[in-house]
Design an enzyme around this catalytic site. Structure first.
Site, PDB file in Angstrom:
ATOM      1  N   ASP A  23      -9.580  -4.398  -5.379  1.00 10.18           N
ATOM      2  CA  ASP A  23      -9.050  -3.731  -4.187  1.00 10.18           C
ATOM      3  C   ASP A  23     -10.142  -2.845  -3.582  1.00 10.18           C
ATOM      4  O   ASP A  23     -10.770  -2.041  -4.281  1.00 10.18           O
ATOM      5  CB  ASP A  23      -7.835  -2.883  -4.569  1.00 10.18           C
ATOM      6  CG  ASP A  23      -7.001  -2.477  -3.373  1.00 10.18           C
ATOM      7  OD1 ASP A  23      -7.567  -1.959  -2.389  1.00 10.18           O
ATOM      8  OD2 ASP A  23      -5.770  -2.687  -3.410  1.00 10.18           O
ATOM      9  N   SER A  34       0.815  -1.202   0.000  1.00 13.91           N
ATOM     10  CA  SER A  34       0.000   0.000   0.000  1.00 13.91           C
ATOM     11  C   SER A  34       0.857   1.264   0.000  1.00 13.91           C
ATOM     12  O   SER A  34       1.713   1.442  -0.863  1.00 13.91           O
ATOM     13  CB  SER A  34      -0.952  -0.055   1.206  1.00 13.91           C
ATOM     14  OG  SER A  34      -1.958   0.925   1.120  1.00 13.91           O
ATOM     15  N   HIS A  38      -7.540  -5.618  -0.654  1.00 12.33           N
ATOM     16  CA  HIS A  38      -6.332  -4.879  -0.280  1.00 12.33           C
ATOM     17  C   HIS A  38      -5.506  -5.608   0.774  1.00 12.33           C
ATOM     18  O   HIS A  38      -4.292  -5.417   0.846  1.00 12.33           O
ATOM     19  CB  HIS A  38      -6.739  -3.492   0.236  1.00 12.33           C
ATOM     20  CG  HIS A  38      -5.602  -2.532   0.356  1.00 12.33           C
ATOM     21  ND1 HIS A  38      -4.919  -2.038  -0.736  1.00 12.33           N
ATOM     22  CD2 HIS A  38      -5.017  -1.951   1.445  1.00 12.33           C
ATOM     23  CE1 HIS A  38      -3.984  -1.208  -0.334  1.00 12.33           C
ATOM     24  NE2 HIS A  38      -4.010  -1.133   0.975  1.00 12.33           N
TER      25      HIS A  38
END
Length: 343
Positions: A221, A132, A261
């Site tokens: 995601d 991320s 995610h």
């Protein structure tokens, strides 16, 4: 051994997840290197963030870099750390300040220093694994601190948000409501159209891979978007000959693939491509590998481990750090100003 992804909802104490690191070497020559911007943080602080449970001298070490509101042990201790160990790949943690909730420009300094430090202590360029925001912070560091480029030979970025996320304003609004008008610094910087992202995109090479970089991301995601549409607008994509961009759904087609995610951290396809990138092999999946990885969940040619990610712990930490009293020092009314070197 058959790959088995185990998702556990047990809440574990976070204390004690980071093993004590050996004493650090003196490496003052990598602090404020000519050609780089000056650090805003002391060398002692930068060096203290490097945690190498098994020492800092192994060639080819992988630096584990966390994302927003997380630590390397939270993200990697039960998945990528044992996977790397099983495949004889040494690794170190980077304990970013304020759980990467403060100014991303400062967090990038920690990444740059750690890369240069470990390149010197190991005798050559190292590798990095990010999740991320960690990928975004690393890209900022490589763009504006050129010394770091020679210190990294391979980067694997899981769900990086080089162009921010359209989900960011929703998170920002929630934080402002809870905190009385403020939001976390790095959350503000990851909003699409932020001054931080605009500066990165405007910089020469800001959205191109400076070192061999494999970006592994997912169309489904739930935090970083857009990841659909033209490849050039997807948040996790970098340009240039040194970039390899792998969307899990494309890699496994026609096998259906739903990964978000956080489950990307225990996804066998993501793990397989990460290991292959660290082995400097970026070829597409063969037909046999597609069946093995996408259907059976095995990792051909690599040692496998049982991967665990604790979502309850991750969610509790995220809520605490982004909305509660912990981390309030990183709440701001507006995003941090872009520093002079990036203007």
């Amino acid at each position: 051994m058959q790959f088995n992804t185990l998702l556990t909802l047990a809440v574990a104490a976070l204390a004690g997840l980071v093993d004590a690191a050996p004493a650090k070497r003196q490496t003052s020559s990598i602090y404020n290197i000519p050609g780089d911007p000056e650090y805003s943080v002391s060398e002692a602080q930068l060096q203290a963030a490097i945690d190498c449970p098994n020492g800092d001298s192994a060639p080819g070490t992988v630096l584990l870099i966390p994302g927003t509101g997380a630590t390397p042990p939270l993200l990697y201790k039960s998945n990528f750390a044992p996977l790397l160990t099983a495949n004889n790949i040494p690794w170190c943690n980077l304990l970013t300040p304020n759980l990467s909730l403060g100014d991303a420009q400062t967090t990038a300094e920690y990444i740059v220093y750690a890369a240069n430090y470990l390149a010197r202590s190991t005798g050559g360029p190292i590798r990095a694994l990010t999740h991320s925001q960690g990928g975004l912070d690393l890209q900022w560091g490589l763009t504006f601190f050129p010394s770091a480029r020679a210190s990294l030979r391979t980067v694997v970025a899981l769900a990086p948000d080089y162009r921010g996320t359209i989900v960011g304003p929703i998170v920002t609004l929630a934080q402002r409501v809870i905190s009385g008008g403020k939001a976390q610094a790095s959350v503000l910087q990851q909003n699409v159209g932020s001054n931080f992202l605009t500066a990165l995109a405007a910089a020469p090479g800001g959205l191109s891979a400076w070192v061999p970089t494999t970006n592994i991301y997912t169309a489904t995601d739930d935090v970083v978007q857009p990841e659909i549409g033209a490849e050039a607008v997807r948040s996790s994509v970098l340009a240039g000959a040194k970039a390899t961009n792998i969307r899990l759904q494309d890699a496994c087609f026609p096998v259906p693939k739903v990964t978000d995610h956080f489950t990307i951290l225990v996804d066998p396809v993501a793990m397989f491509f990460a290991l292959r990138a660290f082995a400097e092999d970026t070829a597409p999946l063969s037909a046999a590998e597609r069946v093995g990885v996408c259907v059976a969940g095995t990792l051909p040619r690599f040692e496998e481990v049982e991967a665990v990610v604790d979502f309850t712990k991750a969610v509790l930490l995220g809520v605490t750090t982004t909305a509660g009293p912990f981390g309030m020092e990183t709440y701001l009314e507006e995003e941090p100003p872009v520093r002079a070197y990036a203007l």
